[in-house]
Scaffold this motif. Structure first.
Motif, PDB file in Angstrom:
ATOM      1  N   ILE A   1     -28.078  74.462 -28.122  1.00 35.03           N
ATOM      2  CA  ILE A   1     -28.411  73.559 -27.011  1.00 35.03           C
ATOM      3  C   ILE A   1     -28.377  72.130 -27.539  1.00 35.03           C
ATOM      4  CG2 ILE A   1     -30.221  72.824 -25.413  1.00 35.03           C
ATOM      5  CD1 ILE A   1     -31.136  75.758 -25.354  1.00 35.03           C
TER       6      ILE A   1
ATOM      7  N   ALA B   1     -35.090  69.361 -16.502  1.00 35.15           N
ATOM      8  CA  ALA B   1     -34.174  70.132 -17.338  1.00 35.15           C
ATOM      9  C   ALA B   1     -34.484  71.609 -17.188  1.00 35.15           C
ATOM     10  CB  ALA B   1     -34.290  69.722 -18.797  1.00 35.15           C
TER      11      ALA B   1
ATOM     12  N   PHE C   1     -30.968  64.551 -21.376  1.00 36.67           N
ATOM     13  CA  PHE C   1     -30.217  65.615 -20.717  1.00 36.67           C
ATOM     14  C   PHE C   1     -29.901  66.688 -21.748  1.00 36.67           C
ATOM     15  CE2 PHE C   1     -29.342  61.622 -18.602  1.00 36.67           C
ATOM     16  CZ  PHE C   1     -29.559  61.919 -17.265  1.00 36.67           C
TER      17      PHE C   1
ATOM     18  N   LYS D   1     -27.867  70.642 -22.507  1.00 36.82           N
ATOM     19  CA  LYS D   1     -26.933  71.654 -22.035  1.00 36.82           C
ATOM     20  C   LYS D   1     -26.584  72.596 -23.177  1.00 36.82           C
ATOM     21  CE  LYS D   1     -22.856  68.775 -23.003  1.00 36.82           C
ATOM     22  NZ  LYS D   1     -21.609  68.217 -22.449  1.00 36.82           N
ATOM     23  N   ARG D   2     -26.135  73.759 -22.820  1.00 38.75           N
ATOM     24  CA  ARG D   2     -25.650  74.719 -23.813  1.00 38.75           C
ATOM     25  C   ARG D   2     -24.212  74.356 -24.159  1.00 38.75           C
ATOM     26  NH1 ARG D   2     -25.603  81.332 -23.183  1.00 38.75           N
ATOM     27  NH2 ARG D   2     -24.325  81.778 -25.036  1.00 38.75           N
TER      28      ARG D   2
ATOM     29  N   LEU E   1     -33.482  75.146 -19.378  1.00 41.36           N
ATOM     30  CA  LEU E   1     -32.845  75.709 -20.562  1.00 41.36           C
ATOM     31  C   LEU E   1     -32.899  77.223 -20.503  1.00 41.36           C
ATOM     32  CD1 LEU E   1     -34.559  73.490 -23.296  1.00 41.36           C
ATOM     33  CD2 LEU E   1     -32.347  73.107 -22.216  1.00 41.36           C
TER      34      LEU E   1
END
Length: 531
Positions: A480, A16, A490, A492-493, A18
């Protein structure tokens, strides 16, 4: 601040990346999605031990990399238990890496509340509230004098210790000195003295025998000796000699008598020889006793030992003046340091009153109105680098009162730290603070108020929050989402409609419930409108 975080094989996260922003960053997701893995990854960067248990099952290693504003820091955990750390691709020790990261990030989770539990950190928090003059000038002066006093005390202790050792080691020095004066040791002395005594003994014995022989020849003081008898015998024979023969015998007798008289004057002073032998024997006895007392049979070693005694006792005598001077100086330095420590103590008590008022006011807004915060002081009865006090954070919950870790839950500790960080000067704050479910146990208006305080804090430093509370998540400047699928996490933004759906899920458990979506839009609308 943290600009980007990369995680590989930590917890449920295979891979990941970020990206974080300034201000208020929120991380949400269903229970078990992997939110805690993000916090654990950050804890590994700060030096957390036992990282092997966080490596993803079946993998040989796990890696965390954080890109900060000015540097990139990496920690790699191997399944063998070994660990490696890098700063800008340069290998460093784990402790050095942890020191750097801890100056950049502060993590507040149920696993990372140590900052609030350490007395020295509690005192440091309080000291950050002291007036600038106390924090800078007074503390600098105190530490300078304290260090001098500490050095003087250490030197004083060393002198006293050495004096005691010398006095103990050479407790019989007076007797040794007396023997040294008598013996006057030097290399080969014992054998030389023995030879001198033997020579003198032989000389005295020979003299005594010679004297006895002279007395036998001369008769001494009271009797007529052999020579007198011989002369008397010749007197009876002179009538039977002619004049020439008689004169020759008389002359021979006179010469013999004169020779014996002259010989008696060549024997020397027997009394002086005896006195000299007695002196040498006394010196030899002193030397032998000195060897036994020092337990050193070799004369060269004995000489070295005597030199050592002289040197040490000479130092002992000189050190007395130094001891008095150092004692006076140490006492003066301690008095000066004590005066400054009392000035710091007064300032701390005043700062504690003000900090207590601010923290308790904020605790009420964080749904901890039934808990009262205060600071207890302990007089150490001695000085250390921080003064003469210890400060301890105390919480009172109804009838219970005690140290913070005895009274507060993990979530309450996080909220207490939040209150403290909002109450402490801005320079106390690190560039980034990570909160793990600071709102635990809250709901409704209390959760909103906690969120508003986090929002306020995020205007002073970067805040990263893992949360289950929709009203707080809606306040985030960046959101997020962490989801789990097929055993992997998983992230994501999210923004716009995706964020509305996540807030709705947090409100109702369903991202598609109409009422929840409307409520989510209202919450997010309040953020947009600034309400």
């Amino acid at each position: 601040m943290i600009e980007q975080l990369r995680i590989n094989n930590i917890g449920g996260i295979r891979e990941a990346s970020l990206s974080f922003s300034e201000g208020f960053n929120v991380i949400t997701g269903e229970s078990g999605a992997g939110k805690s893995s993000v916090v654990r990854a950050l804890e590994l960067l700060t030096g957390s031990r036992g990282g092997i248990k966080f490596i993803r099952a079946g993998e040989d290693k796990g890696t965390v990399e954080a890109k900060f504003t000015e540097q990139t820091i990496t920690r790699e955990i191997l399944s063998t238990g070994r660990s490696r750390a890098k700063v800008d691709n340069a290998s460093v020790g784990l402790s050095e890496c942890a020191k750097i990261v801890n100056s950049l990030v502060r993590i507040q989770s149920q696993f990372a509340q140590m900052e609030l539990l350490e007395p020295e950190r509690q005192l440091a928090m309080l000291d950050s509230c002291l007036p600038e003059k106390i924090r800078n000038e007074t503390f600098a002066e105190f530490r300078e004098i304290f260090d001098k006093a500490k050095t003087s005390t250490r030197e004083l202790r060393a002198i006293k210790k050495r004096r005691a050792e010398i006095e103990r080691k050479y407790a019989n020095a007076r007797e040794i000195f007396e023997l040294m004066k008598k013996a006057r040791p030097e290399a080969g002395l014992e054998m030389r003295l023995e030879n001198e005594i033997a020579d003198l003994t032989h000389k005295i014995s020979a003299g005594e025998r010679a004297k006895e022989s002279i007395d036998l020849l001369t008769g001494g003081l009271s009797e007529q000796g052999l020579i007198g008898n011989v002369e008397a015998c010749f007197e009876n024979l002179y009538d039977f000699m002619n004049d020439e023969e008689a004169d020759e015998v008389r002359l021979s007798a006179e010469k013999l008598h004169e020779a014996v008289k002259n010989l008696a004057g060549n024997f020397g002073d027997e009394e002086n020889d005896i006195n000299l032998r007695d002196d040498i024997e006394e010196r030899l006895g002193a030397l032998r006793k000195l060897k036994r007392l020092c337990n050193i049979p070799d004369e060269n070693e004995l000489l070295n030992y005597c030199d050592e005694i002289y040197s040490n006792l000479e130092w002992l005598e000189k050190s007395y003046v130094q001891l008095e001077e150092l004692s006076a100086r140490s006492l003066d330095e301690k008095k000066k340091a004590s005066v400054l420590a009392m000035e710091i103590r007064r300032a701390r008590h005043e700062a504690a009153e003000k900090l207590t008022l601010r923290v308790n006011s904020l605790l009420s807004e964080l749904a901890m109105q039934n808990i009262t915060f205060r600071i207890n002081f302990t007089d150490l009865n001695k000085l250390n680098q921080t003064g003469a006090d210890e400060a301890e954070f105390i919480l009172q919950d109804g009838t219970r009162s005690g140290r913070v870790e005895k009274i507060a839950s993990g979530g309450e500790l996080s909220r207490l730290l939040l209150a403290l960080q909002l109450s402490l000067p801005d320079e106390w704050l690190p560039p980034t603070i990570v909160f793990d479910e600071v709102e635990a146990g809250l709901g409704g208006r209390a959760a909103v108020l906690s969120g508003m305080q986090l929002k306020k804090l995020s205007r002073k430093c970067q805040v990263i929050l893992v949360t289950h509370e929709a009203s707080i998540a809606a306040l985030g400047d960046l959101h997020i989402l962490i989801q789990r699928s097929d055993g992997e996490s998983f992230m994501k933004r999210i923004d716009g409609e995706e964020r509305v759906k996540e807030i709705a899920r947090m409100l109702s458990g369903s991202p598609d419930m109409t009422e929840a979506r409307e409520h989510a839009k209202i919450l997010l609308g309040d953020i947009i409108s600034g309400k």
